[in-house]
Design an enzyme around this catalytic site. Structure first.
Site, PDB file in Angstrom:
ATOM      1  N   LYS A   1       0.849  -1.203   0.000  1.00 25.88           N
ATOM      2  CA  LYS A   1       0.000   0.000   0.000  1.00 25.88           C
ATOM      3  C   LYS A   1       0.873   1.237   0.000  1.00 25.88           C
ATOM      4  O   LYS A   1       2.057   1.181   0.396  1.00 25.88           O
ATOM      5  CB  LYS A   1      -0.916   0.042   1.220  1.00 25.88           C
ATOM      6  CG  LYS A   1      -0.230  -0.012   2.595  1.00 25.88           C
ATOM      7  CD  LYS A   1       0.267   1.305   3.161  1.00 25.88           C
ATOM      8  CE  LYS A   1       0.882   1.155   4.552  1.00 25.88           C
ATOM      9  NZ  LYS A   1       1.716   2.262   4.988  1.00 25.88           N
TER      10      LYS A   1
ATOM     11  N   GLY B   1       7.526   1.113   4.963  1.00 27.63           N
ATOM     12  CA  GLY B   1       6.327   1.971   4.945  1.00 27.63           C
ATOM     13  C   GLY B   1       5.340   1.538   3.884  1.00 27.63           C
ATOM     14  O   GLY B   1       4.364   2.227   3.607  1.00 27.63           O
ATOM     15  N   LEU B   2       5.576   0.353   3.301  1.00 28.90           N
ATOM     16  CA  LEU B   2       4.705  -0.157   2.240  1.00 28.90           C
ATOM     17  C   LEU B   2       3.733  -1.221   2.754  1.00 28.90           C
ATOM     18  O   LEU B   2       2.953  -1.785   1.980  1.00 28.90           O
ATOM     19  CB  LEU B   2       5.553  -0.732   1.103  1.00 28.90           C
ATOM     20  CG  LEU B   2       6.379   0.303   0.334  1.00 28.90           C
ATOM     21  CD1 LEU B   2       7.467  -0.366  -0.514  1.00 28.90           C
ATOM     22  CD2 LEU B   2       5.481   1.161  -0.564  1.00 28.90           C
ATOM     23  N   GLY B   3       3.795  -1.502   4.034  1.00 29.03           N
ATOM     24  CA  GLY B   3       2.815  -2.399   4.660  1.00 29.03           C
ATOM     25  C   GLY B   3       3.024  -3.876   4.382  1.00 29.03           C
ATOM     26  O   GLY B   3       2.093  -4.668   4.566  1.00 29.03           O
TER      27      GLY B   3
ATOM     28  N   GLY C   1       4.638  -6.494   5.859  1.00 32.66           N
ATOM     29  CA  GLY C   1       4.413  -7.447   6.946  1.00 32.66           C
ATOM     30  C   GLY C   1       2.930  -7.523   7.308  1.00 32.66           C
ATOM     31  O   GLY C   1       2.383  -8.611   7.527  1.00 32.66           O
ATOM     32  N   SER C   2       2.267  -6.363   7.328  1.00 32.32           N
ATOM     33  CA  SER C   2       0.840  -6.328   7.682  1.00 32.32           C
ATOM     34  C   SER C   2       0.007  -7.002   6.601  1.00 32.32           C
ATOM     35  O   SER C   2      -0.974  -7.692   6.895  1.00 32.32           O
ATOM     36  CB  SER C   2       0.365  -4.885   7.821  1.00 32.32           C
ATOM     37  OG  SER C   2       1.189  -4.182   8.706  1.00 32.32           O
TER      38      SER C   2
ATOM     39  N   ASP D   1      -1.876  -1.679  10.929  1.00 32.80           N
ATOM     40  CA  ASP D   1      -2.228  -1.640   9.502  1.00 32.80           C
ATOM     41  C   ASP D   1      -2.932  -2.917   9.022  1.00 32.80           C
ATOM     42  O   ASP D   1      -3.394  -2.970   7.885  1.00 32.80           O
ATOM     43  CB  ASP D   1      -0.962  -1.456   8.636  1.00 32.80           C
ATOM     44  CG  ASP D   1      -0.476  -0.018   8.646  1.00 32.80           C
ATOM     45  OD1 ASP D   1      -1.197   0.853   9.190  1.00 32.80           O
ATOM     46  OD2 ASP D   1       0.617   0.235   8.113  1.00 32.80           O
TER      47      ASP D   1
END
Ligand code: C5P
Length: 300
Positions: free
Chosen positions: A11, A99-101, A103-104, A137
């Site tokens: 994201k 900051g690209l998500g 792991g979430s 997130d």
């Protein structure tokens, strides 16, 4: 034993506003999240033994219980009393601590996938609450679409932008990574100014009306100052993107990845070539505009 293949998109935060600190120590945010056509590929394979195995190709990730995808599987097994185990294969294309998500998104994919494979029948609202236990997130990624996100990340309001995005994105990450916790800590200790959430609201309204021209003007991230404080070299990435023709360049999440917004393919190619020579992760991507597959019960 069953197996399932899943796509876990990255994201970007088109706007990220920090509204203040909450009694639980987290920060209240208002943000617009956009999913990308770029992400990780996961395969979940059920095992008879009661273990959670992780096999990763590509970018290195934390191992064992440090890994959010593993924690997602352990959480479901513990709460729903499944005896068997699972093997999680990840083709890791999203860099870690970027900051690209990544792991979430992997964790959300594991929750979705095991809900199916273990036939748990967990409704989306409950799955999102489990996701929030894993990370702020994670609830967003159970949606996979454009969304306004509030609270510490658990309030997810999906929306469908009108028309086609005229932009291509260039994602640029320097060698170093940043931990979200450190960036929020720095944000607080330096007393960076807070927002009222109006930028996120305006962007959602504009995109819902098909006004994509508003995006370069409104794209911004309140955590940028704190991230640059911790990694001063990233300021140059922003400047380079602007010099090379990006109509906007902004930080995603807690960084340190910068997003360059390009209208023209030629400028984007030139920027990609120039930056690839200097930095380890430079990648083109497109925002994915599509209706939600998910259950609308997450709407607040
Ligand atoms: O929820 P998650 O584990 O991703 O958050 C990592 C850290 O980032 C938290 O421990 C917290 O310090 C900080 N954070 C925050 N406010 C948010 C999200 C994260 O302060 N909305």
């Amino acid at each position: 034993m069953g197996a399932l293949h899943l796509f876990a998109p990255a994201k970007v935060n088109l706007v990220l506003e920090v509204l203040g600190q909450r009694p639980d120590g987290y920060h209240e945010i208002a943000s617009v999240f956009a999913p990308l056509d770029f992400g990780d590929f996961l395969t979940l394979t059920l095992l008879e033994e009661p273990v959670v195995r992780l096999h990763v190709r590509g970018h290195a990730v934390p191992a064992g219980k440090e890994n959010l995808a593993v924690r997602a599987a352990l959480l479901l097994r513990e709460r729903f009393g499944r005896r068997g185990g699972v093997r999680i294969d990840i083709e890791k294309r999203i860099p870690v601590g970027a900051g690209l998500g990544g792991g979430s998104s992997d964790a959300a994919a594991v929750l979705r996938g095991l809900n199916i494979l273990w036939e748990l029948g967990i409704p989306s609202e409950e799955l999102a609450a489990l996701g929030a236990e894993l990370g702020s997130d994670v609830p967003y990624f159970l949606w996979d679409g454009f969304a306004w996100v509030g609270g510490r990340g658990e309030r997810v309001e999906p929306f469908l932008p009108q028309g086609e995005s005229p932009y291509r994105l260039l994602l640029v990450k320097p060698r170093a990574s940043l931990a979200t916790k450190d960036v929020f800590l720095r944000f607080r200790s330096r007393g960076f100014s807070r927002s009222d959430g109006s930028r996120s609201r305006k962007l959602r309204e504009a995109l819902c009306a098909g006004d994509w021209e508003a995006l370069p003007e409104l794209a911004a991230n309140d955590l940028e100052g704190a991230a640059v404080d911790l990694l001063p070299e990233i300021a140059a990435v922003r400047e380079t993107l602007k010099e090379l023709g990006a109509c906007a360049a902004f930080l995603t999440g807690s960084g340190p990845t910068y997003v360059g917004l390009f209208r023209g393919g030629e400028e984007l190619s030139r920027a990609r070539e120039a930056l690839t020579r200097e930095l380890p992760f430079v990648r083109e991507a497109t925002m994915v505009v599509r209706p939600f597959a998910g259950n609308t019960s997450l709407r607040k």
